[in-house]
Write an enzyme that holds these catalytic residues in place. Structure first.
Site, PDB file in Angstrom:
ATOM      1  CE  LYS A 109       2.983   1.243  11.659  1.00 46.98           C
ATOM      2  NZ  LYS A 109       1.665   1.658  11.089  1.00 46.98           N
ATOM      3  N   GLY A 111      -3.124   5.248   5.349  1.00 49.60           N
ATOM      4  CA  GLY A 111      -3.460   5.369   4.137  1.00 49.60           C
ATOM      5  C   GLY A 111      -2.081   5.458   3.206  1.00 49.60           C
ATOM      6  CD  GLU A 126       0.295  -1.506  10.895  1.00 47.02           C
ATOM      7  OE1 GLU A 126       1.359  -2.086  10.485  1.00 47.02           O
ATOM      8  OE2 GLU A 126      -0.337  -0.517  10.303  1.00 47.02           O
ATOM      9  N   GLY A 174       1.009   8.905  10.417  1.00 52.19           N
ATOM     10  CA  GLY A 174       0.820   8.896   8.924  1.00 52.19           C
ATOM     11  C   GLY A 174       1.262  10.276   8.373  1.00 52.19           C
ATOM     12  N   GLY A 194      -7.231   0.427   3.271  1.00 48.72           N
ATOM     13  CA  GLY A 194      -5.804   0.256   3.240  1.00 48.72           C
ATOM     14  C   GLY A 194      -5.321   1.050   4.547  1.00 48.72           C
ATOM     15  CG  ASP A 234      -0.289   0.998  14.744  1.00 48.87           C
ATOM     16  OD1 ASP A 234       0.630   0.721  13.711  1.00 48.87           O
ATOM     17  OD2 ASP A 234      -0.790   2.206  14.488  1.00 48.87           O
ATOM     18  CE  LYS A 251       1.114   4.581  13.942  1.00 44.68           C
ATOM     19  NZ  LYS A 251      -0.344   4.630  13.542  1.00 44.68           N
ATOM     20  CB  THR A 275      -0.875   0.116   1.288  1.00 43.34           C
ATOM     21  OG1 THR A 275      -1.795  -0.987   1.151  1.00 43.34           O
ATOM     22  CG2 THR A 275      -1.768   1.366   1.276  1.00 43.34           C
TER      23      THR A 275
HETATM   24  N1  HSE Z   1      -2.500   0.705  10.792  1.00 40.05           N
HETATM   25  C1  HSE Z   1      -1.990   2.114  10.895  1.00 40.05           C
HETATM   26  C2  HSE Z   1      -3.194   3.051  11.396  1.00 40.05           C
HETATM   27  C3  HSE Z   1      -1.208   2.693   9.631  1.00 40.05           C
HETATM   28  O1  HSE Z   1      -4.383   2.722  11.292  1.00 40.05           O
HETATM   29  O2  HSE Z   1      -2.936   3.998  12.049  1.00 40.05           O
HETATM   30  C4  HSE Z   1      -0.669   3.918   9.683  1.00 40.05           C
HETATM   31  O3  HSE Z   1       0.394   3.762  10.681  1.00 40.05           O
END
Ligand code: HSE
Length: 384
Positions: free
Chosen positions: A87, A284, A172, A116, A169, A183, A187, A10
């Site tokens: 990350k 995305g 993960e 992002g 998209g 996730d 971060k 992606t």
């Molecule tokens: N899967 C992550 C999210 C992608 O939804 O924030 C961006 O880091």
């Protein structure tokens, strides 16, 4: 500056397409898995990139710790600047990558790994140089924000909301990391390391939205609350760093309530600047690719690092942070948490507000109850 790309999923497709049009940057070879080479610009052997003297920088967008870490080290040791959106990689091995890049005299940037498309870490790294950072955090996962928005605004169920986030998209490859808060935790680990030079590896706590039910949504919405998954990091006067992720029930009017779809709201509080918040698409193809491209153009202009020079691995301590919590649990578990108010107790389902509890104590209590087979949802309460 010629840039090779590791990964063509992606984000990789977005990075490659943007590189072809970017001023001052040139698209180099793209590393794909064996059997996926269906065009001349794709290669299957990393050596074709690291041994190519015309490649100045490598952008890694594969995800996962291995083989991404080995590839990153190979690129850095070959004298290539290294940019990543990964990350999991930076949270696990960022300190080693940073010191390797420093020794080699190349840049190591990872804006796209937190927020992002939001230029959060970049601005945080700049603020650190002139201000004392007191706290970092916010909505740092686009998938769960999209799901919460859909579940609260249109009554969509959890499974459908997750499916849509995957189709768009945002999620993960394995969305477990999104929905469990892992996730967002990765971060906030990065933000702590940028802010305070400590990348916490232990003592971290993450609660996601995977135990949220439609009945929970209906109940807290009837009480005028909006749920967001919030990552928090702060440093106490004694230097201890708290770092955790949990759902938060916000009262109307808080900025996070207006953060919809896949958007993130990333915040830092500077001693002098006060609270600064940045909102933008947190997941995305194009938003994430845009952050990778910004890092690459930053390198072309001389930017080299986001971590402070003495960054090291360390630990988090979430015992000193405390909130009241909204909790849903089986009626049979009455008495297991310090209740300030029982909201309802019907059909075997108890909803209550706790007294102020430490983050560590609430997460431990939920873990203990779940180990006994009790379903629990909890969210911190935040007043406007
Ligand atoms: N899967 C992550 C999210 C992608 O939804 O924030 C961006 O880091």
């Amino acid at each position: 500056m010629k840039v090779a790309v590791l990964g063509y999923g992606t984000v990789g497709v977005g990075v490659y397409e943007m590189l072809k049009k970017a001023e001052g940057l040139e698209a180099g070879p793209v590393l794909v898995r064996p059997g996926k080479k269906d065009a001349d610009f794709k290669v299957c052997d990393l050596n074709e990139i690291v041994a190519d003297p015309s490649v100045d920088a490598v952008a890694e967008v594969m995800g996962g710790v291995e083989p991404a870490f080995s590839y990153a080290m190979a690129a850095i040791r070959a004298g290539k600047h290294f940019v990543t959106s990964n990350k999991a990689l930076v949270a696990a091995r960022g300190v080693e990558l940073f010191h390797a890049a420093n020794e080699q005299g190349v840049a190591f940037l990872f804006s796209a790994a937190c927020g992002g498309g939001v230029p959060f870490l970049h601005n945080l790294a700049r603020a650190v140089k002139t201000d004392e950072i007191l706290s970092v955090g916010g909505i740092l996962n686009g998938t769960t924000n999209f799901m919460l928005d859909r579940m609260q605004s249109s009554g969509m169920d959890y499974a459908d909301a997750l499916k849509q986030a995957q189709q768009l998209g945002y999620a993960e490859a394995d969305p477990t990391a999104d929905v469990t808060g892992l996730d967002a935790l990765r971060k906030i680990m990065l933000a702590c390391a940028v802010a305070w030079g400590v990348l916490p590896q232990e003592g971290l706590l993450n609660e996601g939205i995977d135990s949220l039910s439609a009945a929970d949504v209906a109940d807290f919405m009837a009480r005028g609350r909006t749920c967001r998954l919030i990552a928090s990091g702060c440093r106490a006067a004694d230097g201890r760093i708290a770092a955790y992720v949990e759902p938060v029930l916000l009262s109307a009017g808080e900025a996070e309530c207006a953060v919809l779809k896949n958007f993130n709201l990333a915040r830092y509080e500077g001693k002098n600047a006060g609270s600064i918040a940045m909102i933008g698409q947190g997941a995305g193809r194009w938003p994430t690719a845009s952050a990778v491209l910004r890092d690459l153009s930053g390198i072309a202009e001389g930017e080299t690092a986001m971590f402070p020079a003495d960054v090291c691995n360390g630990a988090a301590d979430n015992a000193a942070e405390s909130h009241a919590y909204y909790v849903r649990l089986p009626s049979a578990c009455r008495g297991r948490l310090p209740a300030a108010e029982v909201l309802s107790d019907t059909d075997g389902v108890l909803r209550l507000i706790t007294e102020g509890m430490s983050v560590a104590a609430m997460h431990a209590a939920a873990k203990a109850l779940r180990a006994e087979g009790c379903g629990v949802f909890f969210a911190a309460l935040r007043e406007g």
